[in-house]
Design an enzyme around this catalytic site. Structure first.
Site, PDB file in Angstrom:
ATOM      1  N   ARG A 255     -11.576   5.708  10.442  1.00  0.00           N
ATOM      2  CA  ARG A 255     -11.117   4.322  10.473  1.00  0.00           C
ATOM      3  C   ARG A 255     -12.189   3.354   9.984  1.00  0.00           C
ATOM      4  O   ARG A 255     -11.894   2.388   9.283  1.00  0.00           O
ATOM      5  CB  ARG A 255     -10.694   3.955  11.902  1.00  0.00           C
ATOM      6  CG  ARG A 255     -10.078   2.587  12.045  1.00  0.00           C
ATOM      7  CD  ARG A 255      -8.872   2.420  11.153  1.00  0.00           C
ATOM      8  NE  ARG A 255      -8.095   1.243  11.494  1.00  0.00           N
ATOM      9  CZ  ARG A 255      -7.001   0.866  10.857  1.00  0.00           C
ATOM     10  NH1 ARG A 255      -6.567   1.595   9.841  1.00  0.00           N
ATOM     11  NH2 ARG A 255      -6.344  -0.200  11.210  1.00  0.00           N
TER      12      ARG A 255
ATOM     13  N   ASP B  42      -8.933  -6.762  -4.167  1.00  0.00           N
ATOM     14  CA  ASP B  42      -8.546  -5.446  -3.645  1.00  0.00           C
ATOM     15  C   ASP B  42      -9.100  -4.372  -4.569  1.00  0.00           C
ATOM     16  O   ASP B  42      -8.665  -4.234  -5.704  1.00  0.00           O
ATOM     17  CB  ASP B  42      -7.013  -5.363  -3.568  1.00  0.00           C
ATOM     18  CG  ASP B  42      -6.525  -4.049  -2.977  1.00  0.00           C
ATOM     19  OD1 ASP B  42      -7.349  -3.148  -2.723  1.00  0.00           O
ATOM     20  OD2 ASP B  42      -5.301  -3.936  -2.751  1.00  0.00           O
TER      21      ASP B  42
ATOM     22  N   HIS C 257      -7.935  -5.354   0.186  1.00  0.00           N
ATOM     23  CA  HIS C 257      -6.644  -4.654   0.327  1.00  0.00           C
ATOM     24  C   HIS C 257      -5.827  -5.233   1.479  1.00  0.00           C
ATOM     25  O   HIS C 257      -4.602  -5.293   1.420  1.00  0.00           O
ATOM     26  CB  HIS C 257      -6.907  -3.166   0.543  1.00  0.00           C
ATOM     27  CG  HIS C 257      -5.669  -2.332   0.546  1.00  0.00           C
ATOM     28  ND1 HIS C 257      -4.724  -2.395  -0.459  1.00  0.00           N
ATOM     29  CD2 HIS C 257      -5.212  -1.405   1.430  1.00  0.00           C
ATOM     30  CE1 HIS C 257      -3.747  -1.541  -0.182  1.00  0.00           C
ATOM     31  NE2 HIS C 257      -4.012  -0.937   0.950  1.00  0.00           N
TER      32      HIS C 257
ATOM     33  N   SER D 153       0.834  -1.198   0.000  1.00  0.00           N
ATOM     34  CA  SER D 153       0.000   0.000   0.000  1.00  0.00           C
ATOM     35  C   SER D 153       0.879   1.263   0.000  1.00  0.00           C
ATOM     36  O   SER D 153       1.749   1.402  -0.864  1.00  0.00           O
ATOM     37  CB  SER D 153      -0.916  -0.056   1.230  1.00  0.00           C
ATOM     38  OG  SER D 153      -1.924   0.899   1.143  1.00  0.00           O
TER      39      SER D 153
END
Lengths: 380, 205
Positions: free
Chosen positions: A225, A320, A353, A155
């Site tokens: 989050r 992802d 992901h 990432s």
């Protein structure tokens, strides 16, 4: 082999203080700063067996092992780093570092600004991926590492690996860019901005100077989050794990937690807001948005990559959608056009992901096999 | 891993003989990378393998071969025009849905394409058909119901496809059991090997 044989065991964080000012991409300057880092394994006398692990948005320097025997959780990539694991600490000297602007010990918005005696807060300069790489290079100098056997990241960490290969071609033998992208898409930036807005509009944020008020913009962090988490999982993965399961087995016709997925997201959001710094979150997402190594080369990614001499491993995961395989293939295509050595794996996974942190067997095989060759090259 | 010293399979050796030393090679459906590994060591070529299976990508890494996981049916979009000297498609074209597209794509990204396939006109295949069954043999090791091979052809069929697409056959070799066949190739040859280029003055059909 028992789990203990494959753990780096007890570890401790080190600090490196830097007094030389760091010129940042934004035009600002950090007069002095501290980087917190950990190392595992032994640096060979020739210094060629070092691996740098770059962390993602919410990561840090604690990559593997435990600080105390009774720590509930090990470092964030303990499944990948350790004796006999793909990033084998019997062969490699592995370095994990908390990036500038972080909230785990390196200088960041929650650190005390020595000139004012209070936390930097809103006055902490925006830092970028190239700034991080410059700071990491200074740490490498300090540790006596001229050239990394590999720089590895998933990432946002993959972006650092890519930037390393472009900015310091002589210092990177292999760049492992996992579940990453050569730049973010509009959709990806959009998600980041919603997360930032959640924080920026939290009344407890106080323009970033909430420390003095003794407050934490907990609601904003929590929402940021929760949103992030949704985008890190796949629809199938979430369905498999939570489905439409209800906590109590029946509808309550209210707005309290009912579905298991709600419970999970709220728990993740609460936990995160307990320890993560809101300013760091803003800053990390901006670093993601700004990342575009082609920009310095007239928008030509191929020209940027022609500077690199590293061999590349690019990996993506089929489910992802935050950093989709298409984004990785964009990078692979440019690497091929730049005539670079590249291996590309598109791993079947339901983990979205987050798969880069998981242990889907083909992913582990690919990493293990690739890194075994890296180790042979440096006689590690 | 040390350089591969083992001899190549005869069909791969024939392809290897056609590769110019120091050239750039793209091997489509590269499997475990044995051909590219051999070419790297013995002919100092540069290039990539492409394969659909991640296990084959891992095997390529172990063999020291750069490999890209991808589906040939979606074309060769990852590769720029005229990037390679040789583009190889070994015993795969008969299993592809987009047969014409891959042939044209190969000659877009490469100067020369090398295509090999099991010859359906091989006498043993004909014999099995005469006996009333779809052929199963060393080069066609599948039953009709589980075969990946969906586009069978004989030598003349492939050559017609080339002509239709403005593709020139530069060289043809036909083999059976590792030996070259010169007499009645469409009957006595089990494997066909073609080197093809874009016919002069002909863009993609």
């Amino acid at each position: 082999m028992s789990t203990n044989d494959t753990s780096v065991g007890l570890v401790r964080a080190e600090h490196a203080d830097f007094e030389t000012p760091l010129d940042l991409a934004s035009g600002s300057q950090l007069p002095a700063y501290t980087l917190v880092y950990e190392t595992y394994g032994t640096l060979n006398p020739d210094g060629r067996n070092a691996i740098l692990i770059c962390h993602a948005l919410s990561g840090h320097h604690h990559v593997a092992g435990r600080y105390r025997e009774d720590d509930k959780v090990a470092g964030w990539w303990d499944n990948m780093v350790g004796p006999g694991k793909p990033i084998d600490t019997r062969r490699f000297f592995v370095v994990g570092v908390n990036n500038l602007g972080g909230c785990h010990g390196s200088t960041g918005p929650s650190s005390i600004n020595p000139t004012t005696g209070v936390p930097w807060g809103s006055s902490f300069p925006v830092v970028t991926v190239p700034d991080w790489v410059t700071a990491q290079a200074r740490l490498a100098d300090r540790l006596g590492i001229d050239r990394w056997a590999a720089v590895i990241g998933g990432s946002l960490g993959g972006m650092q690996a890519l930037q390393w290969a472009i900015n310091h071609p002589q210092r990177v033998a292999h760049a492992l860019v996992i579940a990453s992208a050569p730049r973010l898409s509009a959709q990806n930036i959009a998600f980041n901005d919603v997360a930032r807005q959640a924080i920026l509009t939290d009344p407890d944020f106080h323009g970033g100077d909430f420390y003095a008020q003794g407050m934490v913009p907990r609601r904003g962090l929590r929402l940021a989050r929760m949103l992030g988490h949704i985008t890190y999982l796949s629809d199938d993965g979430m369905g498999e794990k939570f489905g439409r399961m209800l906590r109590s087995g029946e509808y309550k016709f209210g707005y309290d937690v009912e579905f298991e997925i709600e419970s999970y997201l709220r728990y993740q959001g609460d936990k995160f807001s307990d320890y993560f710094d809101a300013n760091t979150y803003l800053l990390m997402t901006k670093a993601l948005d700004y990342f575009d190594p082609a920009k310095d080369y007239g928008g030509d990614l191929v020209a940027a990559l022609q500077r690199a001499t590293a061999n590349f491993l690019v990996a993506s995961f089929t489910s992802d959608w935050r950093f989709s395989p298409e984004r990785s293939r964009e990078l692979v295509k440019a690497l091929i056009a730049a005539d670079r050595h590249v291996v590309y794996g598109e791993i079947e996974s339901v983990h979205g992901h987050d798969a880069f942190l998981m242990t889907d067997p083909p992913y582990v095989d690919l990493m293990r096999t690739y890194l075994a060759r890296v180790a042979e090259e440096v006689n590690a | 891993m040390s350089a591969p010293n083992t001899a190549l399979r005869p069909d791969l050796q024939l392809i290897a003989d056609w590769i110019t030393p120091g050239s750039r090679v793209l091997d489509l459906g590269c499997g475990q990378g044995e051909l590219l590994a051999w070419l790297k060591t013995h002919k100092q070529v540069k290039g990539y393998g492409v394969d659909l299976e991640v296990a084959n990508i891992v095997a390529c890494v172990a063999a020291g071969v750069d490999a890209i996981q991808g589906d040939l049916e979606t074309g060769l979009a990852d590769f720029g025009d005229a990037t390679f000297d040789h583009v190889i498609l070994s015993q795969t074209i008969q299993a592809m849905r987009h047969t014409e597209e891959i042939l044209n794509e190969m000659l877009r990204v490469g100067r020369e394409a090398i295509v090999t396939f099991p010859n359906f006109g091989y006498w043993q295949n004909r014999l099995q058909i005469l006996k009333g069954h779809m052929p199963v043999s060393e080069t066609i090791p599948f039953e009709w119901y589980n075969t990946p091979n969906i586009h069978w052809c004989m030598l003349g069929d492939f050559e017609n496809l080339c002509a239709k697409n403005g593709v020139r056959v530069a060289e043809r070799v036909v083999m059976d059991q590792g030996r070259r066949v010169h007499w009645l190739p469409n009957l006595l040859g089990s494997l066909a090997f073609y080197r093809v280029t874009r016919a002069p003055g002909r863009a993609k059909a």
